[in-house]
Design an enzyme around this catalytic site. Structure first.
Site, PDB file in Angstrom:
ATOM      1  N   ASP A 125       3.597 -15.346 -21.435  1.00 18.72           N
ATOM      2  CA  ASP A 125       4.760 -16.229 -21.476  1.00 18.72           C
ATOM      3  C   ASP A 125       6.056 -15.432 -21.528  1.00 18.72           C
ATOM      4  O   ASP A 125       6.056 -14.196 -21.434  1.00 18.72           O
ATOM      5  CB  ASP A 125       4.617 -17.190 -22.674  1.00 18.72           C
ATOM      6  CG  ASP A 125       5.167 -18.576 -22.404  1.00 18.72           C
ATOM      7  OD1 ASP A 125       6.079 -18.710 -21.559  1.00 18.72           O
ATOM      8  OD2 ASP A 125       4.683 -19.535 -23.029  1.00 18.72           O
TER       9      ASP A 125
ATOM     10  N   ARG B  85       4.356 -19.259 -12.493  1.00 17.67           N
ATOM     11  CA  ARG B  85       5.025 -20.550 -12.645  1.00 17.67           C
ATOM     12  C   ARG B  85       6.317 -20.561 -11.829  1.00 17.67           C
ATOM     13  O   ARG B  85       7.040 -19.560 -11.762  1.00 17.67           O
ATOM     14  CB  ARG B  85       5.325 -20.799 -14.117  1.00 17.67           C
ATOM     15  CG  ARG B  85       4.088 -21.180 -14.919  1.00 17.67           C
ATOM     16  CD  ARG B  85       3.768 -22.645 -14.807  1.00 17.67           C
ATOM     17  NE  ARG B  85       4.844 -23.415 -15.375  1.00 17.67           N
ATOM     18  CZ  ARG B  85       4.968 -23.612 -16.696  1.00 17.67           C
ATOM     19  NH1 ARG B  85       4.084 -23.118 -17.541  1.00 17.67           N
ATOM     20  NH2 ARG B  85       5.981 -24.310 -17.156  1.00 17.67           N
TER      21      ARG B  85
ATOM     22  N   ASP C 122       8.277 -26.225 -17.959  1.00 17.61           N
ATOM     23  CA  ASP C 122       7.059 -26.988 -18.217  1.00 17.61           C
ATOM     24  C   ASP C 122       7.054 -28.372 -17.567  1.00 17.61           C
ATOM     25  O   ASP C 122       8.087 -29.048 -17.472  1.00 17.61           O
ATOM     26  CB  ASP C 122       6.858 -27.177 -19.722  1.00 17.61           C
ATOM     27  CG  ASP C 122       6.482 -25.890 -20.423  1.00 17.61           C
ATOM     28  OD1 ASP C 122       6.328 -24.861 -19.736  1.00 17.61           O
ATOM     29  OD2 ASP C 122       6.340 -25.906 -21.656  1.00 17.61           O
TER      30      ASP C 122
END
Length: 440
Positions: A161, A227, A231
């Site tokens: 992350d 990503r 989110d």
């Protein structure tokens, strides 16, 4: 692991002998060696257990449910811990990361063995910063140690992350260097480990992270998946994610995937969920986008609708199609759009989406839409509804002639597979005699 028709469960081509690759596991390993076609599928704890519910018992329950529901046998094999598995500090003598002893009393090597003994793979979470998003120890300055620790535990998948980074979440010089350092550390362990970069940590909602795909330091040079937005927590953020992912189709390759985040189910038992129609649309679109199929829902409490969604063999065949090309948006009119993905053998998968809040409408593959497809104008094309909703009354259409599909409102969709009439339209795994007609 071999290619069987439109279902592919193994490496697309043999990797060079110099690559350290476990041929049982169809992912990209060790510094770019051995691309594969199979899209990673499985379960992630975050939208189910979150931080407060993270526990050894909860993770084992999810793994057992993957087996009981049959999802493991359909390719959902990764069981991935997200944030909050850690103890609050590192080991004072070895400086290694440690699992929370109350939440994971057996330790993570034992939990990894539990997964492997059941035909599953084990994933874990870390952060490129000094702390994770939930405040546990991050990997900054400990990349080599943490990568080797994960390898020693038998980890098969690492999500890294983006929180608490030294120069903010979007300093590209720093982030590519730090993510790249962890990539190299994983490669040096010699263990095949899927590397998932999550730049979504520390971001505001609706953040466009497409530079992870387009920068020469990103994409397949950096990781197995990356990503492309912050989110996906509700329909609006999920819609933003797939709208960003679509134009990045040329940056996706087998073993290197644009990641629009996890799948949200329709179960109210989870903190994050979608309506049934929207959750099925998300699943169908993720198949079009060749996106990772990680379930962010409670597997043991899947509704019959969600289990039917995630078990659809024909949509999964689109997700895993051996051509290995991501789909994109073909045409758009107001809140209605048509998305398509080229498939092996000259087929196309199309998704007709109606995002109007109130009114059902015809979603049309018009001339511009047909121009993006590979069918000669005027040729006959077989059409199959992959969800068998019965809304189409045609089993054949003419290429170039507007194809209007009635679709309900509020994010509902219809997914079709188009096959040239010169080839068999038989669905994957279904004998032709059993192929249902589209005529109601």
């Amino acid at each position: 692991l071999e290619s069987t028709g439109d279902q592919f469960s193994g490496p697309l081509w043999p990797p060079p002998k110099s690559c350290q690759v476990d041929s049982r596991w169809p992912v990209l390993y060790i510094g770019g060696c051995g691309h594969s076609i199979a899209v990673s599928g499985g379960y992630n704890t975050w939208n189910d257990l979150g931080c407060t519910g993270m526990s050894e018992a909860g993770v084992k329950a999810a793994a057992d449910a993957l087996i009981k529901t049959g999802l493991r046998d359909l390719g959902y094999v990764f069981v991935n811990l997200d944030d909050c598995w850690h103890a609050l500090i590192r080991n004072l003598s070895s400086h290694q990361l440690m699992p929370d002893p109350l939440r994971f009393p057996s330790g993570l090597k034992a939990l990894s063995s539990y997964m492997h003994d059941r035909g599953l793979r084990f994933g874990i979470y870390t952060d490129r910063g000094a702390r994770t998003c939930a405040g546990r120890p991050g990997s900054l300055g400990h990349e080599e140690l943490d990568a080797q620790t994960f390898a020693d535990w038998g980890v098969d998948y690492v999500k890294e992350d983006n929180c608490f980074s030294t120069k903010g979440p979007n300093d590209q010089e720093t982030l590519f260097a730090q993510f790249g350092k962890f990539r190299d550390s994983l490669n040096r362990t010699g263990r095949p480990i899927f590397f998932s970069v999550c730049g979504g940590g520390g971001q505001l909602p609706f953040s466009n992270l497409s530079y992870y795909a387009t920068d020469s330091r990103g994409g397949e040079a950096l990781a197995n998946s990356w990503r492309v937005t912050s989110d996906c927590t509700d329909w609006h953020t999920c819609k933003f994610a797939f709208e960003i992912a679509g134009p990045l189709a040329s940056n996706a390759v087998p073993g290197g995937l644009n990641d629009p985040d996890m799948l949200l189910g329709s179960s109210l038992a989870c903190a994050r969920w979608l309506s049934p129609d929207r959750s099925r649309t998300q699943f169908s679109l993720w198949a079009i986008l060749m996106a990772p199929m990680l379930l962010g829902t409670r597997i043991s409490q899947l509704t019959p609708f969600d289990l039917e969604t995630y078990s659809n063999p024909e949509v999964l065949a689109v997700s895993q199609d051996r051509l290995g090309k991501q789909g994109f948006c073909l045409s758009r009119a107001d809140s209605r759009s048509v998305w398509g993905r080229p498939l092996a053998g000259g087929d196309w998968a199309l998704l007709f989406l109606n995002d109007d809040w109130f009114f059902a409408a015809d979603v049309v593959c018009d001339a511009a839409c047909w121009d993006a497809l590979a069918f000669p104008s005027g040729s006959l094309v077989f059409v199959r509804d992959l969800w068998q909703t019965g809304k189409l009354t045609q089993s054949q259409v003419t290429a170039g002639v507007g194809l209007a599909v009635p679709v309900d409102a509020w994010g509902a969709s219809i997914m079709l597979r188009l096959t040239p009439v010169t080839t068999s339209p038989t669905p994957v795994g279904m004998p032709r005699a059993e192929m249902p007609t589209l005529v109601v």
